[in-house]
Design a protein around this motif. Structure first.
Motif, PDB file in Angstrom:
ATOM      1  N   TYR A   1      81.490 -35.022 -14.330  1.00 48.99           N
ATOM      2  CA  TYR A   1      82.394 -33.880 -14.444  1.00 48.99           C
ATOM      3  C   TYR A   1      82.825 -33.439 -13.050  1.00 48.99           C
ATOM      4  CZ  TYR A   1      84.070 -29.162 -15.342  1.00 48.99           C
ATOM      5  OH  TYR A   1      84.835 -28.037 -15.397  1.00 48.99           O
ATOM      6  N   PHE A   2      84.123 -33.183 -12.902  1.00 46.80           N
ATOM      7  CA  PHE A   2      84.694 -32.723 -11.644  1.00 46.80           C
ATOM      8  C   PHE A   2      85.542 -31.492 -11.950  1.00 46.80           C
ATOM      9  CE2 PHE A   2      84.383 -37.312 -11.833  1.00 46.80           C
ATOM     10  CZ  PHE A   2      83.634 -37.615 -10.714  1.00 46.80           C
TER      11      PHE A   2
ATOM     12  N   ASP B   1      79.171 -32.577 -11.663  1.00 39.91           N
ATOM     13  CA  ASP B   1      77.989 -32.625 -12.524  1.00 39.91           C
ATOM     14  C   ASP B   1      77.963 -34.000 -13.164  1.00 39.91           C
ATOM     15  OD1 ASP B   1      75.773 -31.936 -14.075  1.00 39.91           O
ATOM     16  OD2 ASP B   1      76.923 -30.751 -15.510  1.00 39.91           O
ATOM     17  N   SER B   2      76.792 -34.541 -13.371  1.00 47.75           N
ATOM     18  CA  SER B   2      76.661 -35.789 -14.118  1.00 47.75           C
ATOM     19  C   SER B   2      75.331 -35.769 -14.834  1.00 47.75           C
ATOM     20  CB  SER B   2      76.787 -37.013 -13.208  1.00 47.75           C
ATOM     21  OG  SER B   2      75.708 -37.068 -12.308  1.00 47.75           O
ATOM     22  N   SER B   3      75.329 -36.322 -16.035  1.00 48.30           N
ATOM     23  CA  SER B   3      74.117 -36.363 -16.843  1.00 48.30           C
ATOM     24  C   SER B   3      74.394 -37.261 -18.036  1.00 48.30           C
ATOM     25  CB  SER B   3      73.725 -34.949 -17.290  1.00 48.30           C
ATOM     26  OG  SER B   3      72.455 -34.966 -17.913  1.00 48.30           O
ATOM     27  N   SER B   4      73.668 -37.020 -19.115  1.00 44.69           N
ATOM     28  CA  SER B   4      73.855 -37.795 -20.333  1.00 44.69           C
ATOM     29  C   SER B   4      74.253 -36.872 -21.470  1.00 44.69           C
ATOM     30  CB  SER B   4      72.574 -38.546 -20.695  1.00 44.69           C
ATOM     31  OG  SER B   4      71.521 -37.628 -20.910  1.00 44.69           O
ATOM     32  N   MET B   5      74.745 -37.486 -22.534  1.00 48.25           N
ATOM     33  CA  MET B   5      75.137 -36.763 -23.741  1.00 48.25           C
ATOM     34  C   MET B   5      74.509 -37.515 -24.900  1.00 48.25           C
ATOM     35  SD  MET B   5      77.342 -36.768 -26.550  1.00 48.25           S
ATOM     36  CE  MET B   5      78.559 -37.984 -26.166  1.00 48.25           C
ATOM     37  N   LEU B   6      73.795 -36.803 -25.763  1.00 48.96           N
ATOM     38  CA  LEU B   6      73.079 -37.441 -26.857  1.00 48.96           C
ATOM     39  C   LEU B   6      73.732 -37.109 -28.191  1.00 48.96           C
ATOM     40  CD1 LEU B   6      69.526 -36.375 -25.645  1.00 48.96           C
ATOM     41  CD2 LEU B   6      70.671 -38.560 -25.235  1.00 48.96           C
ATOM     42  N   PRO B   7      74.238 -38.110 -28.916  1.00 48.20           N
ATOM     43  CA  PRO B   7      74.767 -37.838 -30.252  1.00 48.20           C
ATOM     44  C   PRO B   7      73.626 -37.389 -31.169  1.00 48.20           C
ATOM     45  CG  PRO B   7      75.479 -39.992 -29.463  1.00 48.20           C
ATOM     46  CD  PRO B   7      74.413 -39.506 -28.528  1.00 48.20           C
ATOM     47  N   VAL B   8      73.868 -36.344 -31.945  1.00 49.59           N
ATOM     48  CA  VAL B   8      72.931 -35.866 -32.962  1.00 49.59           C
ATOM     49  C   VAL B   8      73.696 -35.797 -34.278  1.00 49.59           C
ATOM     50  CG1 VAL B   8      71.418 -34.645 -31.353  1.00 49.59           C
ATOM     51  CG2 VAL B   8      73.362 -33.449 -32.363  1.00 49.59           C
ATOM     52  N   ALA B   9      72.996 -35.513 -35.368  1.00 53.88           N
ATOM     53  CA  ALA B   9      73.591 -35.589 -36.706  1.00 53.88           C
ATOM     54  C   ALA B   9      74.914 -34.834 -36.835  1.00 53.88           C
ATOM     55  CB  ALA B   9      72.599 -35.079 -37.739  1.00 53.88           C
ATOM     56  N   ASP B  10      75.037 -33.651 -36.255  1.00 59.13           N
ATOM     57  CA  ASP B  10      76.240 -32.845 -36.449  1.00 59.13           C
ATOM     58  C   ASP B  10      76.984 -32.557 -35.152  1.00 59.13           C
ATOM     59  OD1 ASP B  10      74.322 -31.199 -35.392  1.00 59.13           O
ATOM     60  OD2 ASP B  10      74.624 -29.567 -36.809  1.00 59.13           O
ATOM     61  N   GLY B  11      76.749 -33.349 -34.112  1.00 56.01           N
ATOM     62  CA  GLY B  11      77.459 -33.103 -32.856  1.00 56.01           C
ATOM     63  C   GLY B  11      76.839 -33.820 -31.683  1.00 56.01           C
ATOM     64  N   PHE B  12      76.721 -33.105 -30.573  1.00 51.82           N
ATOM     65  CA  PHE B  12      76.237 -33.677 -29.317  1.00 51.82           C
ATOM     66  C   PHE B  12      75.356 -32.674 -28.603  1.00 51.82           C
ATOM     67  CE2 PHE B  12      80.714 -34.770 -30.036  1.00 51.82           C
ATOM     68  CZ  PHE B  12      80.597 -36.119 -30.295  1.00 51.82           C
ATOM     69  N   ASP B  13      74.307 -33.164 -27.981  1.00 48.97           N
ATOM     70  CA  ASP B  13      73.476 -32.355 -27.102  1.00 48.97           C
ATOM     71  C   ASP B  13      73.661 -32.849 -25.681  1.00 48.97           C
ATOM     72  OD1 ASP B  13      72.400 -30.744 -29.075  1.00 48.97           O
ATOM     73  OD2 ASP B  13      70.573 -31.928 -29.291  1.00 48.97           O
ATOM     74  N   PHE B  14      73.883 -31.925 -24.790  1.00 47.24           N
ATOM     75  CA  PHE B  14      73.904 -32.192 -23.367  1.00 47.24           C
ATOM     76  C   PHE B  14      72.589 -31.611 -22.850  1.00 47.24           C
ATOM     77  CE2 PHE B  14      78.202 -32.045 -24.849  1.00 47.24           C
ATOM     78  CZ  PHE B  14      78.893 -32.981 -24.102  1.00 47.24           C
ATOM     79  N   PRO B  15      71.586 -32.460 -22.588  1.00 51.65           N
ATOM     80  CA  PRO B  15      70.239 -31.974 -22.284  1.00 51.65           C
ATOM     81  C   PRO B  15      70.189 -31.066 -21.058  1.00 51.65           C
ATOM     82  CG  PRO B  15      70.243 -34.345 -22.630  1.00 51.65           C
ATOM     83  CD  PRO B  15      71.668 -33.907 -22.569  1.00 51.65           C
TER      84      PRO B  15
END
Length: 165
Positions: A91-92, A99-113
């Motif tokens: 992200y810029f 910012d940089s990290s990971s994004m985790l798909p979950v059942a109803d969306g996404f989690d950005f830890p």
């Protein structure tokens, strides 16, 4: 920094054989559309527009927050990291944040830890996007307090709008 970022993107592209058939599939409902939502307390209207890059190997999210204190712009690039077997992002922003990290798909969306940010101040954040139908999602951003509890910073409901060309 940007040179190493480009080399990393190229290495992800070269390692594509290790990726699932469509590792960015969880993000596809966003692609080709713009999504707008109002920040609480009259802080402004935020619009995100998503597009595929390089044949769908990456996804770009350009956003602008039209706020009380002028416009704030940001751009996120999502890709699949085969070594981590995760969707990652960079992200810029117009005020110089990165910012940089990971994004985790979950059942109803996404989690950005949980991630620790140093700019604009020392803070630990986490974000969750919850899909609520084909034409909307809710973004919840939380900040860790000094006592270790999570406090809602903001919550925005984004609705699909006509794409800006």
């Amino acid at each position: 920094m940007i040179g190493s970022f480009l080399l990393y993107l190229l290495s992800l592209n070269a390692a594509g054989a290790d990726a699932p058939a469509d590792p960015l599939q969880p993000l596809q409902f966003l692609v080709g559309h713009c999504w707008a939502g109002d920040f609480p307390n009259g802080m402004g209207k935020d619009t995100h527009c998503f597009e595929a890059m390089y044949g769908g190997k990456f996804i770009r999210d350009k956003h602008v927050l039209h706020g009380k204190h002028g416009d704030y712009l940001g751009e996120t690039i999502y890709g699949f990291d085969p070594a981590r077997k995760q969707i990652v992002y960079w992200y810029f922003s117009s005020d110089g944040d990165i910012d940089s990290s990971s994004m985790l798909p979950v059942a109803d969306g996404f989690d950005f830890p949980e991630r620790h940010l140093l700019q604009p101040q020392d803070v630990t954040m986490r974000t969750r996007w919850k899909r609520s139908g084909n034409d909307r999602y809710v973004a919840l951003n939380e900040r860790k307090t000094g006592e270790g509890a999570w406090q809602t910073e903001w919550k925005v409901e984004y609705v699909k709008v006509a794409a800006k060309r």
